[in-house]
Design a protein around this motif. Structure first.
Motif, PDB file in Angstrom:
ATOM      1  N   GLN A 189       0.864  -1.182   0.000  1.00  0.00           N
ATOM      2  CA  GLN A 189       0.000   0.000   0.000  1.00  0.00           C
ATOM      3  C   GLN A 189       0.904   1.237   0.000  1.00  0.00           C
TER       4      GLN A 189
ATOM      5  N   ALA B 133      -5.298   7.531   1.541  1.00  0.00           N
ATOM      6  CA  ALA B 133      -5.741   6.144   1.316  1.00  0.00           C
ATOM      7  C   ALA B 133      -6.096   5.975  -0.154  1.00  0.00           C
TER       8      ALA B 133
ATOM      9  N   CYS C  94      -8.630  -0.619   2.982  1.00  0.00           N
ATOM     10  CA  CYS C  94      -8.122  -0.503   1.608  1.00  0.00           C
ATOM     11  C   CYS C  94      -7.651  -1.854   1.073  1.00  0.00           C
TER      12      CYS C  94
ATOM     13  N   PRO D 212     -11.670  -4.057   0.888  1.00  0.00           N
ATOM     14  CA  PRO D 212     -12.826  -3.147   0.973  1.00  0.00           C
ATOM     15  C   PRO D 212     -14.147  -3.899   0.912  1.00  0.00           C
TER      16      PRO D 212
ATOM     17  N   ILE E  37      -8.003   3.051  -2.626  1.00  0.00           N
ATOM     18  CA  ILE E  37      -8.727   1.783  -2.770  1.00  0.00           C
ATOM     19  C   ILE E  37      -8.776   1.469  -4.252  1.00  0.00           C
TER      20      ILE E  37
END
Length: 373
Positions: A29, A316, A216, A219, A318
């Motif tokens: 991430q 963040a 994330c 989800p 996603i």
């Protein structure tokens, strides 16, 4: 920094039956790399963090920061955002439709034609060029990809006629016929629900703030995994709907990709048409925070940010892959609950399933046999 970690897809066999699937997602991430940077630094860094959908990532980041109230920052004109996103979607779709899907079933890929179109997309610099290329792409669908479906005045009446038309011509048509002849691909249990088209404001209310890293990575909406992408956008299209009704979910995704390519071509010709849903939407996400939702070739991409002055306090991302390769998502659900006559047949179906969900990362499929199987 790039999220290049592989998806490791572990397929559990019990004899001939595929009884389970586990996804090990090694994609890092990268949003954490943006925290503490100025908005300008973060926006300059984002294109270097990704190999795929790079322009969509940049547009999402800018829109999220603008929604959060970043000073002295403005988005591009709406028509420019749409042209940029439609162009990138076309490039992604053409690679799948002209190269990867034919090759999967042993048909010759359209490498030279793809390279020609890719060059045209790379130098798309004005409205006239976009309009003309959009027309060429619509012709491509009719003449080269799905020839057999445009030689009759009505929709095929059943799967047999569908396959016959698919075999009459078109590189995608041949792959569609191969998929259908593999047999039903809808899982035994209930299919994963399709992600609905929610406005950014509705997503902001649902999220309640910048989502956590755990969210994330896995989800959910209303507590459930969902599928995003071309099927979610075009499940109501007649041919896609018919394939779903006949339980050919992988083929439905392939046909939906062609529909989406046609939509992108239409956007190049007529940007911001009133009968087309928006590709970019953004909304505040609380004090000094913003959310952007961008539709990409692979599905919904979301960026969320909270600012502290002109610096990134939280960030963040996603991505569509985390929806579609969720532990209870469509790859896991549809990757098991069926039997295969051979390893080769099982691997072909699993590769077709993965390609239909179009991960934005390389992947590997490995079989694990249950003890005593």
């Amino acid at each position: 920094m790039r999220p290049d970690g592989k998806l490791r897809l572990r397929v559990i066999r019990d004899g001939r039956r595929i009884s389970g699937v586990r996804v090990d997602n090694a994609r890092p991430q990268v949003a954490s790399a943006l925290v503490g940077r100025s908005v300008d630094e973060a926006l300059a860094l984002i294109p270097t963090l990704f190999d795929r959908c790079v322009r969509a990532q940049g547009i999402a980041a800018t829109a999220a920061c603008v929604a959060a109230g970043a000073p002295n920052l403005v988005r591009a004109e709406a028509w420019a955002e749409e042209r940029t996103l439609a162009t990138e979607c076309v490039q992604e779709h053409l690679g799948r439709l002209m190269l990867e899907w034919p090759a999967l079933f042993g048909h010759p890929p359209r490498s030279e034609r793809f390279a020609e179109l890719d060059r045209c997309l790379a130098k798309l610099d004005d409205a006239r060029a976009a309009y003309e290329l959009g027309g060429d792409l619509l012709d491509l669908v009719v003449v080269e990809l799905l020839t057999g479906f445009f030689r009759a005045a009505r929709e095929p009446s059943g799967l047999r006629e569908f396959v016959e038309r698919a075999r009459r011509g078109g590189s995608v048509g041949a792959a569609l016929a191969d998929l259908i002849e593999m047999g039903s691909s809808t899982p035994e249990g209930e299919a994963v629900p399709l992600l609905p088209a929610l406005a950014a404001g509705a997503w902001a209310r649902e999220l309640g703030g910048v989502p956590s890293a755990a969210f994330c990575a896995a989800p959910v909406l209303f507590g459930r995994a969902h599928e995003t992408g071309v099927l979610a956008r075009h499940a109501g299209s007649m041919m896609v709907h018919n394939l779903l009704a006949h339980r050919h979910r992988i083929a439905a995704r392939l046909f939906a990709r062609v529909v989406d390519l046609s939509d992108c071509a239409s956007r190049l010709r007529h940007p911001l048409a009133s009968d087309m849903p928006v590709l970019v939407d953004a909304a505040p996400l609380g004090e000094n925070a913003g959310l952007a939702c961008v539709e990409t070739a692979r599905g919904l991409l979301m960026h969320a940010v909270r600012l502290d002055g002109d610096r990134i306090a939280e960030y963040a991302i996603i991505a569509p892959t985390e929806w579609n390769f969720h532990a209870d998502g469509p790859f896991v659900r549809e990757g098991c609950g069926w039997e295969a006559d051979s390893d080769e047949a099982a691997l072909l179906r699993l590769r077709a399933l993965a390609l239909s969900l179009d991960p934005c990362a390389d992947y590997e499929i490995a079989f694990e046999d249950l003890p005593g199987a």
